[in-house]
Design an enzyme around this catalytic site. Sequence first.
Site, PDB file in Angstrom:
ATOM      1  N   PRO A 176      32.082  56.345  51.203  1.00  0.00           N
ATOM      2  CA  PRO A 176      32.701  55.560  52.097  1.00  0.00           C
ATOM      3  C   PRO A 176      34.219  55.061  51.594  1.00  0.00           C
ATOM      4  CG  PRO A 176      30.635  54.584  51.566  1.00  0.00           C
ATOM      5  CD  PRO A 176      30.903  55.910  50.688  1.00  0.00           C
ATOM      6  N   GLY A 212      35.210  50.649  47.162  1.00  0.00           N
ATOM      7  CA  GLY A 212      34.944  50.328  45.624  1.00  0.00           C
ATOM      8  C   GLY A 212      33.997  51.538  45.192  1.00  0.00           C
ATOM      9  N   GLY A 248      35.255  54.337  44.698  1.00  0.00           N
ATOM     10  CA  GLY A 248      36.061  55.628  44.222  1.00  0.00           C
ATOM     11  C   GLY A 248      36.409  56.756  45.099  1.00  0.00           C
ATOM     12  N   SER A 290      39.045  57.608  46.767  1.00  0.00           N
ATOM     13  CA  SER A 290      40.291  58.417  46.656  1.00  0.00           C
ATOM     14  C   SER A 290      40.321  58.981  45.381  1.00  0.00           C
ATOM     15  CB  SER A 290      41.343  57.273  46.679  1.00  0.00           C
ATOM     16  OG  SER A 290      41.372  56.285  45.895  1.00  0.00           O
ATOM     17  N   ASP A 312      39.009  54.442  37.724  1.00  0.00           N
ATOM     18  CA  ASP A 312      38.331  55.315  38.736  1.00  0.00           C
ATOM     19  C   ASP A 312      38.456  56.687  38.387  1.00  0.00           C
ATOM     20  OD1 ASP A 312      37.727  52.784  39.910  1.00  0.00           O
ATOM     21  OD2 ASP A 312      38.493  53.599  42.044  1.00  0.00           O
TER      22      ASP A 312
HETATM   23  O1  PMV Z   1      37.922  48.609  44.070  1.00  0.00           O
HETATM   24  P1  PMV Z   1      37.786  49.597  42.990  1.00  0.00           P
HETATM   25  O2  PMV Z   1      36.453  50.015  42.801  1.00  0.00           O
HETATM   26  O3  PMV Z   1      38.766  50.848  43.275  1.00  0.00           O
HETATM   27  O4  PMV Z   1      38.109  48.807  41.604  1.00  0.00           O
HETATM   28  C1  PMV Z   1      39.272  48.202  41.623  1.00  0.00           C
HETATM   29  C2  PMV Z   1      38.952  47.874  40.164  1.00  0.00           C
HETATM   30  C3  PMV Z   1      40.394  46.608  39.582  1.00  0.00           C
HETATM   31  O5  PMV Z   1      39.966  46.247  38.253  1.00  0.00           O
HETATM   32  C4  PMV Z   1      39.967  45.461  40.465  1.00  0.00           C
HETATM   33  C5  PMV Z   1      41.639  47.400  39.792  1.00  0.00           C
HETATM   34  C6  PMV Z   1      41.776  48.627  38.876  1.00  0.00           C
HETATM   35  O6  PMV Z   1      42.890  49.293  38.946  1.00  0.00           O
HETATM   36  O7  PMV Z   1      41.041  48.615  37.791  1.00  0.00           O
END
Ligand code: PMV
Length: 312
Positions: A99, A103, A105, A107, A150
């Site tokens: 999805p 959050g 990952g 991309s 990520d």
């Molecule tokens: O939203 P996600 O799962 O891509 O994670 C972002 C994680 C943060 O710590 C908020 C930002 C980052 O670049 O690490």
Amino acid sequence: MTTASAPGKIILLGEHAVVYGRPAIAVPVRQVEACAHIEAAQAGSSGEIFLEAPDLGLSGWLREAPDGQPLAAIVRATLEKLGHPDFPALRLRLESTIPIASGLGSSAAVSIAVARALAAHLGSPLSDRDASDLAFEVERLHHGTPSGIDNTVVAFDRPVYFVKGGPPETFVPGGSFEFLIGDTGIPAPTAQAVAEVRAGWEAARGEFEATFDSIADLVVAARAAIVAGNPVELGTLMDQNHDLLVVLGVTSPELDLLADAARSAGALGAKMSGGGKGGNMIAAVTPETVPSVTQALYAAGAVSVLHTEVGP
Ligand code: PMV
């Protein structure tokens, strides 16, 4: 045809603080994946690539894609890394079950699957580190100041203990850990949550730095709990991390509701994961509590619940 895939991911602990140099832990989620296929194109001249990504509603020649288009950006970055080789026209097809903007990952997985497939097809397979670095370039285009967690966990496809700017560090769990990932269904652009934390940090540096330090302590303890194979301890640390994310202001009523529902239904611990403000909540569970927690998450408003396992 050359095919390459990359998994989704979740951040177990340490999001946001990781942007400020503290450690974070992320694990791959292999139940979802991005998959790139490359083959000779029926038309087109040498050096041209036709891009097709039905899940993203995208179809067209690379040369016509704008610079900011993520799929085109990873293809261009990969070709540059390979020294702009010559090749007969190619067709790249991307499929993903991850999805978007939740959050998991998406991309980074898209970038890594594409970079790997293209490089392998052109006879220069990428190392995990190179694939991760290329994906990071693209993440940077789109998320401003990503920490790099990520692309690292997705490229290495193993649990990572991540410190921004440091070498990728993977580690091996000492037992099996089960998680449920409950999606609030609320799209949450990470960049926005990161910008809000930045504004808060600028207004009250001392308080934010202290919260980041407390999160770092939890992350260090969580790594030890994972290596020791102790899900009960990990669950407690996840609860504490959630409370500190509340302090940072990045949770939401929907995320809090899902976390509470998971705990009441017997989860070992629960927290939001990733940027926050929407997106996903993760709960540490046991095989026995999977059904009750899954049911509780749906009853509390989750639009989907994914079950994943991380083990040695
Ligand atoms: O939203 P996600 O799962 O891509 O994670 C972002 C994680 C943060 O710590 C908020 C930002 C980052 O670049 O690490």
